[in-house]
Design a protein around this motif. Structure first.
Motif, mmCIF file in Angstrom:
data_model
loop_
_atom_site.group_PDB
_atom_site.id
_atom_site.type_symbol
_atom_site.label_atom_id
_atom_site.label_comp_id
_atom_site.label_asym_id
_atom_site.label_seq_id
_atom_site.Cartn_x
_atom_site.Cartn_y
_atom_site.Cartn_z
ATOM 1 N N ILE A 63 13.719 39.042 -4.378
ATOM 2 C CA ILE A 63 15.200 38.400 -4.975
ATOM 3 C C ILE A 63 15.500 37.197 -3.783
ATOM 4 C CG2 ILE A 63 17.674 38.691 -5.073
ATOM 5 C CD1 ILE A 63 16.449 41.278 -6.092
ATOM 6 N N ALA A 64 14.890 37.316 -2.540
ATOM 7 C CA ALA A 64 15.301 36.265 -1.313
ATOM 8 C C ALA A 64 14.648 34.862 -1.960
ATOM 9 C CB ALA A 64 14.325 36.726 -0.285
ATOM 10 N N ASN A 65 13.827 34.810 -2.847
ATOM 11 C CA ASN A 65 13.243 33.455 -3.264
ATOM 12 C C ASN A 65 14.412 32.679 -4.280
ATOM 13 O OD1 ASN A 65 10.460 33.410 -2.176
ATOM 14 N ND2 ASN A 65 10.147 34.991 -3.795
ATOM 15 N N PRO A 66 14.944 33.177 -5.388
ATOM 16 C CA PRO A 66 15.934 32.783 -6.012
ATOM 17 C C PRO A 66 17.167 32.112 -5.072
ATOM 18 C CG PRO A 66 15.487 34.763 -6.880
ATOM 19 C CD PRO A 66 14.428 34.640 -5.879
ATOM 20 N N LEU A 67 17.568 33.244 -4.155
ATOM 21 C CA LEU A 67 18.515 32.990 -3.267
ATOM 22 C C LEU A 67 18.290 31.635 -2.689
ATOM 23 C CD1 LEU A 67 19.563 36.761 -2.349
ATOM 24 C CD2 LEU A 67 20.846 35.202 -3.895
ATOM 25 N N LEU A 68 16.918 31.592 -1.815
ATOM 26 C CA LEU A 68 16.620 30.462 -1.020
ATOM 27 C C LEU A 68 16.865 29.304 -1.995
ATOM 28 C CD1 LEU A 68 15.611 29.199 1.683
ATOM 29 C CD2 LEU A 68 13.192 30.032 0.740
ATOM 30 N N PHE A 69 16.130 29.063 -3.203
ATOM 31 C CA PHE A 69 16.347 28.137 -4.089
ATOM 32 C C PHE A 69 17.643 27.629 -4.386
ATOM 33 C CE2 PHE A 69 12.226 30.077 -6.246
ATOM 34 C CZ PHE A 69 11.420 29.352 -5.073
ATOM 35 N N LEU A 70 18.884 28.712 -4.529
ATOM 36 C CA LEU A 70 20.091 28.356 -4.851
ATOM 37 C C LEU A 70 20.597 27.598 -3.646
ATOM 38 C CD1 LEU A 70 21.147 31.395 -6.888
ATOM 39 C CD2 LEU A 70 21.102 29.184 -7.757
ATOM 40 N N SER A 71 20.231 28.059 -2.382
ATOM 41 C CA SER A 71 20.753 27.462 -1.200
ATOM 42 C C SER A 71 20.264 26.314 -1.173
ATOM 43 C CB SER A 71 20.200 28.213 -0.076
ATOM 44 O OG SER A 71 20.724 28.001 1.081
ATOM 45 N N TRP A 72 19.079 25.836 -1.462
ATOM 46 C CA TRP A 72 18.465 24.560 -1.352
ATOM 47 C C TRP A 72 19.441 23.656 -2.536
ATOM 48 C CZ3 TRP A 72 12.866 26.020 -2.100
ATOM 49 C CH2 TRP A 72 12.350 26.204 -0.518
ATOM 50 N N ILE A 73 19.891 24.149 -3.776
ATOM 51 C CA ILE A 73 20.129 23.200 -4.788
ATOM 52 C C ILE A 73 21.679 23.180 -4.326
ATOM 53 C CG2 ILE A 73 21.233 23.622 -7.095
ATOM 54 C CD1 ILE A 73 18.517 25.099 -7.709
ATOM 55 N N THR A 74 22.455 24.217 -3.752
ATOM 56 C CA THR A 74 23.871 23.979 -3.434
ATOM 57 C C THR A 74 24.129 23.433 -2.117
ATOM 58 O OG1 THR A 74 23.978 26.223 -2.839
ATOM 59 C CG2 THR A 74 24.385 26.016 -4.974
ATOM 60 N N LYS A 75 23.129 23.054 -1.390
ATOM 61 C CA LYS A 75 23.393 22.534 0.045
ATOM 62 C C LYS A 75 24.368 21.246 0.179
ATOM 63 C CE LYS A 75 19.460 19.647 0.527
ATOM 64 N NZ LYS A 75 19.993 18.486 1.029
ATOM 65 N N LYS A 76 24.393 20.437 -0.955
ATOM 66 C CA LYS A 76 25.304 19.386 -0.687
ATOM 67 C C LYS A 76 26.679 19.607 -1.632
ATOM 68 C CE LYS A 76 21.815 15.825 -0.316
ATOM 69 N NZ LYS A 76 21.393 14.560 -0.634
ATOM 70 N N SER A 77 26.652 20.341 -2.910
ATOM 71 C CA SER A 77 27.756 20.541 -3.796
ATOM 72 C C SER A 77 28.710 21.662 -3.094
ATOM 73 C CB SER A 77 27.271 20.736 -4.962
ATOM 74 O OG SER A 77 26.711 21.995 -4.805
ATOM 75 N N ASN A 78 28.132 22.735 -2.323
ATOM 76 C CA ASN A 78 28.979 23.558 -1.907
ATOM 77 C C ASN A 78 28.418 24.232 -0.627
ATOM 78 O OD1 ASN A 78 30.692 25.967 -1.539
ATOM 79 N ND2 ASN A 78 30.886 26.339 -3.827
ATOM 80 N N MET A 79 29.062 23.915 0.410
ATOM 81 C CA MET A 79 28.250 24.345 1.920
ATOM 82 C C MET A 79 28.611 25.704 1.803
ATOM 83 S SD MET A 79 29.004 22.734 5.429
ATOM 84 C CE MET A 79 29.213 20.810 4.667
ATOM 85 N N LYS A 80 29.542 26.213 1.596
ATOM 86 C CA LYS A 80 30.015 27.560 2.046
ATOM 87 C C LYS A 80 28.946 28.684 1.126
ATOM 88 C CE LYS A 80 33.944 30.230 3.086
ATOM 89 N NZ LYS A 80 35.154 30.414 3.150
ATOM 90 N N GLN A 81 28.645 27.996 -0.293
ATOM 91 C CA GLN A 81 28.058 28.894 -1.266
ATOM 92 C C GLN A 81 26.798 28.814 -0.575
ATOM 93 O OE1 GLN A 81 28.027 27.611 -5.227
ATOM 94 N NE2 GLN A 81 28.169 29.465 -6.033
ATOM 95 N N SER A 82 26.235 27.695 -0.269
ATOM 96 C CA SER A 82 24.936 27.573 0.271
ATOM 97 C C SER A 82 24.365 28.386 1.258
ATOM 98 C CB SER A 82 24.646 26.084 0.523
ATOM 99 O OG SER A 82 23.135 25.875 1.063
ATOM 100 N N LEU A 83 25.362 28.452 2.343
ATOM 101 C CA LEU A 83 25.320 29.336 3.586
ATOM 102 C C LEU A 83 25.266 30.731 3.156
ATOM 103 C CD1 LEU A 83 25.507 30.040 6.509
ATOM 104 C CD2 LEU A 83 28.103 29.757 6.279
ATOM 105 N N THR A 84 26.205 31.192 2.236
ATOM 106 C CA THR A 84 26.049 32.569 1.488
ATOM 107 C C THR A 84 24.771 32.921 1.201
ATOM 108 O OG1 THR A 84 28.292 32.464 1.190
ATOM 109 C CG2 THR A 84 27.249 34.398 0.129
ATOM 110 N N PHE A 85 24.096 31.865 0.267
ATOM 111 C CA PHE A 85 22.800 32.489 -0.538
ATOM 112 C C PHE A 85 21.815 32.084 0.652
ATOM 113 C CE2 PHE A 85 24.291 30.087 -4.353
ATOM 114 C CZ PHE A 85 24.626 31.387 -5.034
ATOM 115 N N SER A 86 21.696 31.350 1.575
ATOM 116 C CA SER A 86 20.742 31.562 2.700
ATOM 117 C C SER A 86 20.790 32.627 3.534
ATOM 118 C CB SER A 86 20.724 30.429 3.417
ATOM 119 O OG SER A 86 21.932 30.200 4.208
ATOM 120 N N ILE A 87 22.135 33.363 3.725
ATOM 121 C CA ILE A 87 22.286 34.593 4.675
ATOM 122 C C ILE A 87 21.562 35.621 3.892
ATOM 123 C CG2 ILE A 87 24.008 36.207 5.521
ATOM 124 C CD1 ILE A 87 25.533 33.825 6.357
ATOM 125 N N PHE A 88 21.923 35.815 2.406
ATOM 126 C CA PHE A 88 21.416 36.903 1.767
ATOM 127 C C PHE A 88 19.825 36.611 1.619
ATOM 128 C CE2 PHE A 88 25.755 37.630 0.707
ATOM 129 C CZ PHE A 88 25.800 39.051 0.951
#
Length: 160
Positions: A63-88
């Protein structure tokens, strides 16, 4: 700030892609190419979709893989969300070290994990790099907004 953040994203993506070409772990039966990163990525997807509840709990680290992909995708649009995805993503990928068995084939039999290869550590480093990049970017943004709020505060402007 933007260049530094792009550096972390590019490093994370590069490490991830490189991890797909390397062996990831060894089991009691063998330590061969079938545990390569790309095959583990594909089989993890299949295992999570079709074998939920049957396979070992180690498959949930995928599950770390889709979370990492989501972190990459949201890195510009929602920094806080990207941070949360990358931590998990980092937590899930790191948790693989705590499992001692994994399902390696469709028979459902579990095999003991005997060692970790460079592919796993590159994948782990990819999630860690994205997490660190997000943390640094988030902290720099917070400092910037704190400074702006300070500049326009009542005390600074001497408004009564």
């Amino acid at each position: 700030m933007k260049k530094k953040y792009n550096f972390y994203f590019i490093m994370s993506l590069s490490l991830f892609l490189l991890s797909l070409t390397q062996e990831t772990f060894c089991t009691s039966s063998s330590c061969h190419k079938s545990s390569g990163g790309l095959s583990v990525l594909i089989m993890g997807l299949i295992g999570n979709i079709f074998l939920m509840g049957i396979s070992s709990t180690a498959i949930f680290t995928w599950i770390a893989n889709p979370l990492l992909f989501l972190s990459w995708i949201t890195k510009k649009s929602n920094m806080k969300q990207s941070l949360t995805f990358s931590i998990f993503s980092f937590i899930f990928s790191f948790s693989f070290l705590f499992f001692d068995k994994i399902m390696m084939d469709e028979s459902g039999s579990l095999r003991k994990i005997h060692g970790y290869k460079i592919g796993y550590f590159l994948w782990l480093l990819s999630t860690f790099t994205m997490m660190i990049g997000n943390l640094i970017n988030y902290k720099e943004r917070e400092k910037y907004f704190y400074f702006i709020r300070f500049l326009f505060s009542k005390k600074t402007l001497d408004i009564n």
